[in-house]
Design an enzyme around this catalytic site. Structure first.
Site, PDB file in Angstrom:
ATOM      1  N   ARG A 101      31.139  18.948  81.165  1.00  0.00           N
ATOM      2  CA  ARG A 101      29.743  17.746  81.480  1.00  0.00           C
ATOM      3  C   ARG A 101      28.590  17.698  80.597  1.00  0.00           C
ATOM      4  NH1 ARG A 101      27.969  17.146  88.046  1.00  0.00           N
ATOM      5  NH2 ARG A 101      29.868  16.168  87.970  1.00  0.00           N
ATOM      6  N   HIS A 128      32.832   9.071  84.229  1.00  0.00           N
ATOM      7  CA  HIS A 128      33.339  10.176  85.545  1.00  0.00           C
ATOM      8  C   HIS A 128      34.825   9.950  85.554  1.00  0.00           C
ATOM      9  CE1 HIS A 128      33.001  13.079  88.138  1.00  0.00           C
ATOM     10  NE2 HIS A 128      31.674  13.060  88.247  1.00  0.00           N
ATOM     11  N   GLN A 131      36.216  11.865  88.450  1.00  0.00           N
ATOM     12  CA  GLN A 131      35.664  10.991  90.292  1.00  0.00           C
ATOM     13  C   GLN A 131      36.545   9.979  90.289  1.00  0.00           C
ATOM     14  OE1 GLN A 131      32.985  12.830  91.967  1.00  0.00           O
ATOM     15  NE2 GLN A 131      35.126  11.110  93.634  1.00  0.00           N
ATOM     16  N   ASP A 218      26.345   5.384  94.380  1.00  0.00           N
ATOM     17  CA  ASP A 218      26.607   6.904  93.858  1.00  0.00           C
ATOM     18  C   ASP A 218      24.521   6.626  94.080  1.00  0.00           C
ATOM     19  OD1 ASP A 218      26.116   8.803  92.043  1.00  0.00           O
ATOM     20  OD2 ASP A 218      26.701   7.331  90.618  1.00  0.00           O
ATOM     21  N   CYS A 257      30.658   9.751  95.484  1.00  0.00           N
ATOM     22  CA  CYS A 257      31.233  10.764  94.913  1.00  0.00           C
ATOM     23  C   CYS A 257      30.685  11.487  94.994  1.00  0.00           C
ATOM     24  CB  CYS A 257      31.225   9.716  93.867  1.00  0.00           C
ATOM     25  SG  CYS A 257      29.114   9.392  93.028  1.00  0.00           S
ATOM     26  N   ARG A 285      38.874  15.307  93.966  1.00  0.00           N
ATOM     27  CA  ARG A 285      39.075  16.651  92.665  1.00  0.00           C
ATOM     28  C   ARG A 285      39.667  17.523  92.714  1.00  0.00           C
ATOM     29  NH1 ARG A 285      34.280  15.286  90.692  1.00  0.00           N
ATOM     30  NH2 ARG A 285      34.870  15.528  89.261  1.00  0.00           N
TER      31      ARG A 285
HETATM   32  N1   CP Z   1      30.913  13.628  92.389  1.00  0.00           N
HETATM   33  C1   CP Z   1      30.590  14.848  91.579  1.00  0.00           C
HETATM   34  O1   CP Z   1      31.273  15.080  90.046  1.00  0.00           O
HETATM   35  O2   CP Z   1      30.102  16.256  91.648  1.00  0.00           O
HETATM   36  P1   CP Z   1      28.768  17.184  91.510  1.00  0.00           P
HETATM   37  O3   CP Z   1      28.371  16.759  90.650  1.00  0.00           O
HETATM   38  O4   CP Z   1      28.655  18.535  92.472  1.00  0.00           O
HETATM   39  O5   CP Z   1      30.228  18.019  90.309  1.00  0.00           O
HETATM   40  N1  NVA Z   2      25.913   8.946  87.997  1.00  0.00           N
HETATM   41  C1  NVA Z   2      25.799  10.098  88.751  1.00  0.00           C
HETATM   42  C2  NVA Z   2      27.360  11.188  89.651  1.00  0.00           C
HETATM   43  C3  NVA Z   2      27.362  12.482  90.400  1.00  0.00           C
HETATM   44  C4  NVA Z   2      28.642  12.580  90.714  1.00  0.00           C
HETATM   45  C5  NVA Z   2      24.794  11.497  88.015  1.00  0.00           C
HETATM   46  O1  NVA Z   2      25.737  11.720  86.956  1.00  0.00           O
HETATM   47  O2  NVA Z   2      24.586  11.621  87.910  1.00  0.00           O
END
Ligand code: CP
Ligand code: NVA
Length: 298
Positions: A101, A128, A131, A218, A257, A285
């Protein structure tokens, strides 16, 4: 499939195969437990915060017989400037797969190339993918199919979430309407490259949600954009609330999400009304990512 770096590079057949397997793994959880990661160690390199992604991957790796090793950027020399390609060359000789990540998509691509071990994108600024697989699984569970369904995305039109959703629509052919302020809409070159006639962009959230079977949203400010008050101000009128949903299709579902900011992208009322779906989406997930791990395990 050697890596999972984006929805863009998947095919419809790969997407549906992953979802089919995720559904089997979900149904069999606790009774039949395949162990394709037995004896393996999988690293999780996270340079952004996470609740769902971290927990679901750590649990999923353990359930598949493997050992997860969580490495925040502050734990390793990456956080002090060691290049991603050197990190990759070291980890590639020690662990069996890696989940990343981070900010730049190129870092995930470089890690995959230089480590030569299965690499999974657990969120970048561009995509992502994990997700979106969980979201599609949830739609299939709740509505049976995405075929002949209208899916609306209300919010940032060029976030990692919307980009992955647009690629999913391109591959799977469902109608996707993205409602976003002008300043947050996908640029023309992205849409030209996407070349999907079933994806449309509007500034009107009411038009997008009208007749929609799925209303997805989101955060307005993704990780790394905290404090961008000017961007946040663009989203006045983009809250997913009961007024906006009044003209959605009967039986519509709402997806988020998470994490959610009540009173910004979604009202507290709508979040609680659709909590069953939204937390099922969060649970999915785990199942979707176990399918990804099975597909990549060597
Ligand atoms: N939706 C999602 O990716 O959540 P987190 O940021 O908590 O991993
Ligand atoms: N678009 C958001 C998704 C979080 C799961 C971000 O990148 O923070």
């Amino acid at each position: 499939m050697k890596h999972l770096l984006s929805i863009e590079e998947l095919t419809a057949a790969q997407l549906t195969a992953l979802l089919d397997h995720a559904a089997v793994l979900k149904a069999n959880r606790g009774t039949r437990n395949p162990q394709p990661l037995a004896g393996q160690t999988w690293a999780l390199i996270f340079t952004k915060s996470s609740t769902r992604t971290r927990v679901s991957f750590e649990v999923g790796i353990r359930e598949l017989g493997g050992f997860p090793m969580f490495l925040s950027k502050n734990d390793i020399q990456l956080g002090r400037g060691e290049p991603i390609r050197d990190t990759a060359r070291v980890l590639g000789r020690m662990v069996h797969g890696c989940i990343i990540r981070t900010f730049a998509q190129q870092d995930v691509i470089d890690f995959a190339e230089f480590s030569n071990i299965p690499t999974i994108n657990a969120l970048t600024d561009d995509e992502h993918p994990c997700q979106i697989l969980a979201d599609l699984l949830t739609i299939r569970e709740k509505l049976g199919t995405w075929e002949n369904r209208k899916i609306a995305f209300i919010g940032d039109g060029f976030s990692n979430m919307t980009r992955s959703w647009m690629w999913a629509a391109k591959h799977l052919g469902f109608e996707l309407v993205v409602a976003s302020p002008i300043a947050c809409q996908p640029p023309a070159d992205f849409l030209t490259n996407l070349n999907a006639h079933n994806v449309s962009i509007t500034t009107d959230p009411a038009a997008a949600s009208k007749g929609a079977h799925v209303i997805n949203t989101d955060v307005w400010l993704s990780m790394g954009q905290e404090g961008q008050a000017e961007k946040e101000a663009e989203f006045a009128g983009f809250e997913v609330n009961s007024t906006l949903l009044a003209h959605s299709a009967p039986g519509h579902i709402v997806l988020h999400c998470l994490p959610a900011y009540r009173g910004k992208e979604i009202s507290a009322e709508v979040l609680e009304l659709h909590a069953d779906t939204i937390f099922q989406q969060a649970e999915n997930r785990l199942h979707a990512q176990k399918a990804i791990l099975c597909a990549l395990a060597r």
